[in-house]
Design an enzyme around this catalytic site. Structure first.
Site, PDB file in Angstrom:
ATOM      1  CD  GLU A  47     -34.567 -91.074 -16.835  1.00  0.00           C
ATOM      2  OE1 GLU A  47     -35.261 -92.077 -16.719  1.00  0.00           O
ATOM      3  OE2 GLU A  47     -33.360 -91.094 -17.115  1.00  0.00           O
ATOM      4  CB  CYS A  86     -37.334 -94.101 -20.668  1.00  0.00           C
ATOM      5  SG  CYS A  86     -35.618 -93.905 -20.245  1.00  0.00           S
ATOM      6  CB  THR A 120     -26.123 -94.874 -24.542  1.00  0.00           C
ATOM      7  OG1 THR A 120     -25.798 -95.008 -23.156  1.00  0.00           O
ATOM      8  CG2 THR A 120     -25.533 -96.033 -25.314  1.00  0.00           C
ATOM      9  CB  SER A 123     -30.510-101.615 -18.365  1.00  0.00           C
ATOM     10  OG  SER A 123     -29.507-101.453 -19.339  1.00  0.00           O
ATOM     11  CG  HIS A 180     -37.236 -96.469 -24.624  1.00  0.00           C
ATOM     12  ND1 HIS A 180     -36.963 -95.122 -24.684  1.00  0.00           N
ATOM     13  CD2 HIS A 180     -36.315 -97.001 -23.765  1.00  0.00           C
ATOM     14  CE1 HIS A 180     -35.937 -94.852 -23.893  1.00  0.00           C
ATOM     15  NE2 HIS A 180     -35.520 -95.972 -23.330  1.00  0.00           N
ATOM     16  CE  LYS A 224     -28.097-106.506 -29.001  1.00  0.00           C
ATOM     17  NZ  LYS A 224     -27.185-106.561 -27.869  1.00  0.00           N
ATOM     18  CG  ASN A 227     -31.784 -92.742 -23.838  1.00  0.00           C
ATOM     19  OD1 ASN A 227     -32.952 -92.557 -24.191  1.00  0.00           O
ATOM     20  ND2 ASN A 227     -31.463 -93.527 -22.823  1.00  0.00           N
ATOM     21  CB  SER A 229     -34.576 -98.295 -16.052  1.00  0.00           C
ATOM     22  OG  SER A 229     -33.945 -98.606 -17.257  1.00  0.00           O
TER      23      SER A 229
HETATM   24  N1  CAA Z   1     -17.437-103.185 -34.254  1.00  0.00           N
HETATM   25  C1  CAA Z   1     -18.763-103.535 -34.250  1.00  0.00           C
HETATM   26  N2  CAA Z   1     -19.400-103.903 -33.108  1.00  0.00           N
HETATM   27  C2  CAA Z   1     -18.709-103.907 -31.950  1.00  0.00           C
HETATM   28  C3  CAA Z   1     -17.349-103.549 -31.894  1.00  0.00           C
HETATM   29  C4  CAA Z   1     -16.709-103.177 -33.122  1.00  0.00           C
HETATM   30  N3  CAA Z   1     -15.420-102.819 -33.149  1.00  0.00           N
HETATM   31  N4  CAA Z   1     -16.956-103.639 -30.601  1.00  0.00           N
HETATM   32  C5  CAA Z   1     -18.029-104.040 -29.884  1.00  0.00           C
HETATM   33  N5  CAA Z   1     -19.079-104.209 -30.686  1.00  0.00           N
HETATM   34  C6  CAA Z   1     -20.454-104.598 -30.340  1.00  0.00           C
HETATM   35  C7  CAA Z   1     -20.504-105.701 -29.277  1.00  0.00           C
HETATM   36  O1  CAA Z   1     -20.348-106.990 -29.851  1.00  0.00           O
HETATM   37  C8  CAA Z   1     -21.898-105.474 -28.709  1.00  0.00           C
HETATM   38  O2  CAA Z   1     -22.859-106.023 -29.594  1.00  0.00           O
HETATM   39  P1  CAA Z   1     -24.032-106.969 -28.999  1.00  0.00           P
HETATM   40  O3  CAA Z   1     -24.763-106.109 -27.993  1.00  0.00           O
HETATM   41  O4  CAA Z   1     -24.858-107.289 -30.194  1.00  0.00           O
HETATM   42  O5  CAA Z   1     -23.360-108.126 -28.356  1.00  0.00           O
HETATM   43  C9  CAA Z   1     -22.070-103.942 -28.788  1.00  0.00           C
HETATM   44  O6  CAA Z   1     -21.053-103.476 -29.696  1.00  0.00           O
HETATM   45  C10 CAA Z   1     -21.873-103.260 -27.447  1.00  0.00           C
HETATM   46  O7  CAA Z   1     -20.635-103.688 -26.923  1.00  0.00           O
HETATM   47  P2  CAA Z   1     -20.489-104.039 -25.351  1.00  0.00           P
HETATM   48  O8  CAA Z   1     -21.537-104.997 -24.938  1.00  0.00           O
HETATM   49  O9  CAA Z   1     -19.071-104.365 -25.090  1.00  0.00           O
HETATM   50  O10 CAA Z   1     -20.822-102.586 -24.816  1.00  0.00           O
HETATM   51  P3  CAA Z   1     -20.549-101.875 -23.450  1.00  0.00           P
HETATM   52  O11 CAA Z   1     -20.277-102.810 -22.322  1.00  0.00           O
HETATM   53  O12 CAA Z   1     -19.517-100.860 -23.732  1.00  0.00           O
HETATM   54  O13 CAA Z   1     -21.956-101.154 -23.129  1.00  0.00           O
HETATM   55  C11 CAA Z   1     -24.225-100.537 -23.247  1.00  0.00           C
HETATM   56  C12 CAA Z   1     -22.995-100.953 -24.046  1.00  0.00           C
HETATM   57  C13 CAA Z   1     -24.624-101.683 -22.315  1.00  0.00           C
HETATM   58  C14 CAA Z   1     -25.350-100.205 -24.175  1.00  0.00           C
HETATM   59  C15 CAA Z   1     -23.866 -99.273 -22.413  1.00  0.00           C
HETATM   60  O14 CAA Z   1     -23.656 -98.213 -23.293  1.00  0.00           O
HETATM   61  C16 CAA Z   1     -24.909 -98.889 -21.386  1.00  0.00           C
HETATM   62  O15 CAA Z   1     -24.978 -99.492 -20.338  1.00  0.00           O
HETATM   63  N6  CAA Z   1     -25.762 -97.822 -21.665  1.00  0.00           N
HETATM   64  C17 CAA Z   1     -26.718 -97.281 -20.677  1.00  0.00           C
HETATM   65  C18 CAA Z   1     -27.849 -98.206 -20.314  1.00  0.00           C
HETATM   66  C19 CAA Z   1     -28.834 -98.402 -21.419  1.00  0.00           C
HETATM   67  O16 CAA Z   1     -29.015 -97.577 -22.296  1.00  0.00           O
HETATM   68  N7  CAA Z   1     -29.562 -99.522 -21.376  1.00  0.00           N
HETATM   69  C20 CAA Z   1     -30.600 -99.808 -22.345  1.00  0.00           C
HETATM   70  C21 CAA Z   1     -31.759-100.549 -21.753  1.00  0.00           C
HETATM   71  S1  CAA Z   1     -32.445 -99.635 -20.383  1.00  0.00           S
HETATM   72  C22 CAA Z   1     -33.481 -98.482 -21.083  1.00  0.00           C
HETATM   73  O17 CAA Z   1     -33.878 -98.629 -22.201  1.00  0.00           O
HETATM   74  C23 CAA Z   1     -33.844 -97.292 -20.266  1.00  0.00           C
HETATM   75  C24 CAA Z   1     -32.956 -96.167 -20.672  1.00  0.00           C
HETATM   76  O18 CAA Z   1     -33.282 -95.444 -21.570  1.00  0.00           O
HETATM   77  C25 CAA Z   1     -31.667 -95.984 -19.975  1.00  0.00           C
END
Ligand code: CAA
Length: 374
Positions: A80, A112, A153, A202, A234, A243, A266, A299
């Protein structure tokens, strides 16, 4: 006829950034990355390395594990992170690998998921052409905007595997569960090098698609979860895979499958197959004749749950020491060097960096990519 993965290898950048360093500069607690996201480091790529150079390195290693290279008559490059809308990136690989001149080469895309689409296509091709070997490459470099929530990521790697009859690593079983739906959870407009994403959507769609494709797989194959010995997901980041395991009520730890990904980050199309390699390399229990469930998610979106049986010979083909050496010998970079790599500035382009393999991107001349062998 048994068809599947005959040999497998991966490559990534010679450079990595510790997420502890990133956390300190972004004012985030490191535990968010290490526990909340499940990552400790990510590969970062110098200007001389791209999806082609790491693909060549991975493919050379995958090919070194087999005897009959002349049987490769089809190369599918799944990515991609493509940089050319016309010429397939696999043609550069074909050139440097000196594959036979009547070998078909194509590039395919579906985020992916693309290497899994390539694997299923290769399997059908081998069913029609029993003596052929298909070289499948999944190669991606994942970039988000600096400072965005996606930044920890990022990462990147290439995986190369040969698909053939009587495979030495894994027989891919018939019967899989597929789920496709039109959703804007992650996308990269043609003019941009960084992906756009809706992180929460996502993650939601990854799990929803897993639920649907996994149940479809069980129904189609008439199996229940106890018929599966190991699972690989993945892994855009380790916590996402964890999860996924909760979603399907998987009882066993995923740790062996995630060791490489936690250091690479990733790698999109390569990610699932690097998880499989990690399992093969790290499992203390013998894996011969064990069934591995595989979840592929791209995605946009397409998801597929399928399975394979580990072949009797796999231990004599895998290269755990080489893979572990590759990661252990990478060089840590500072936050300032990371920013330089991200900027694509002439300062970084003019410096000489190490590449993982022997081929590097030398220059862009009239928008033509010039690759040279060291
Ligand atoms: N200590 C321990 N844990 C903590 C913490 C701390 N101090 N602070 C936060 N956390 C935890 C949160 O509770 C949360 O846990 P849960 O998910 O279990 O609730 C986790 O850390 C992440 O925190 P946020 O939800 O606040 O994270 P964020 O808004 O900063 O974003 C993300 C995280 C959504 C993964 C972001 O990095 C992202 O969007 N990444 C790109 C998209 C992606 O990879 N998506 C995956 C599915 S899509 C796919 O698989 C295709 C692909 O390859 C892209």
């Amino acid at each position: 006829m048994k068809i599947g993965i005959d040999s497998i290898a991966f490559s990534t950048s010679r450079y990595f950034l510790k997420l502890k360093t990133l956390a300190a500069h972004r004012g985030v607690e490191f535990e968010k990355y290490s526990h909340g996201i499940g990552q400790i480091a990510m590969s970062v790529f110098p200007p001389s390395e791209d999806i082609v150079t790491i693909a060549i390195d991975a493919a050379r290693k995958a090919i070194a594990q087999i005897e009959n290279i002349a049987a490769i008559d089809f190369l599918i490059f799944a990515t991609e992170s493509s940089f050319d809308l016309s010429k397939a990136a696999g043609i550069y690989v074909h050139h440097f690998l000196k594959l036979r001149e009547d070998c078909r080469v194509i590039e395919i895309k579906q985020a992916c998921y693309s290497a899994t689409g390539a694997l299923q296509l290769a399997k059908s091709y081998v069913r029609e052409n029993h003596n052929s070997k298909v070289l499948v490459i999944g190669s991606d470099i994942v970039k988000y905007s600096p400072g965005s929530s996606g930044e920890p990521t990022q990462g990147g790697a290439a995986v190369a595997f040969l698909v053939s009859a009587d495979p030495q690593i894994m027989i891919i079983e018939d019967g899989s569960g597929v789920h496709t739906n039109d959703i804007m959870d992650f996308w990269r407009p043609i003019s941009e090098s960084e992906a756009q994403f809706d992180g929460k959507l996502s993650a939601y769609n990854y799990l929803k698609s897993l639920d649907i494709s996994f149940n479809r797989y069980l129904a189609k194959t008439n199996r229940n979860i106890s018929a599966i010995d190991y699972v690989c997901f993945h892994a855009p980041f380790g916590k996402m895979a964890q999860k996924g395991a909760l979603q399907i009520k998987w009882p066993n730890p995923l740790d062996d499958t995630l060791l490489y990904n936690s250091a690479i980050g990733n790698s999109c199309s390569a990610s699932l197959y690097i998880c499989l390699t990690s399992l093969l390399d790290h499992s203390k229990a013998p894996l011969e004749n064990k069934r591995v469930g595989l979840y592929s998610y791209g995605s946009g979106s397409v998801a597929e749950y399928f399975s394979g049986i580990i072949a009797e010979k796999y231990r004599s083909i895998i290269t755990p020491e080489e893979n572990q050496r590759l990661l252990a010998s990478r060089k840590e970079i500072s936050f300032e060097e990371y920013e330089l790599f991200c900027s694509n500035s002439s300062d970084s382009a003019n410096k000489t960096y190490e590449n993982s393999g022997a081929v590097r991107l030398k220059s862009l001349e009239n928008k033509k990519r010039i690759y040279v062998e060291n």
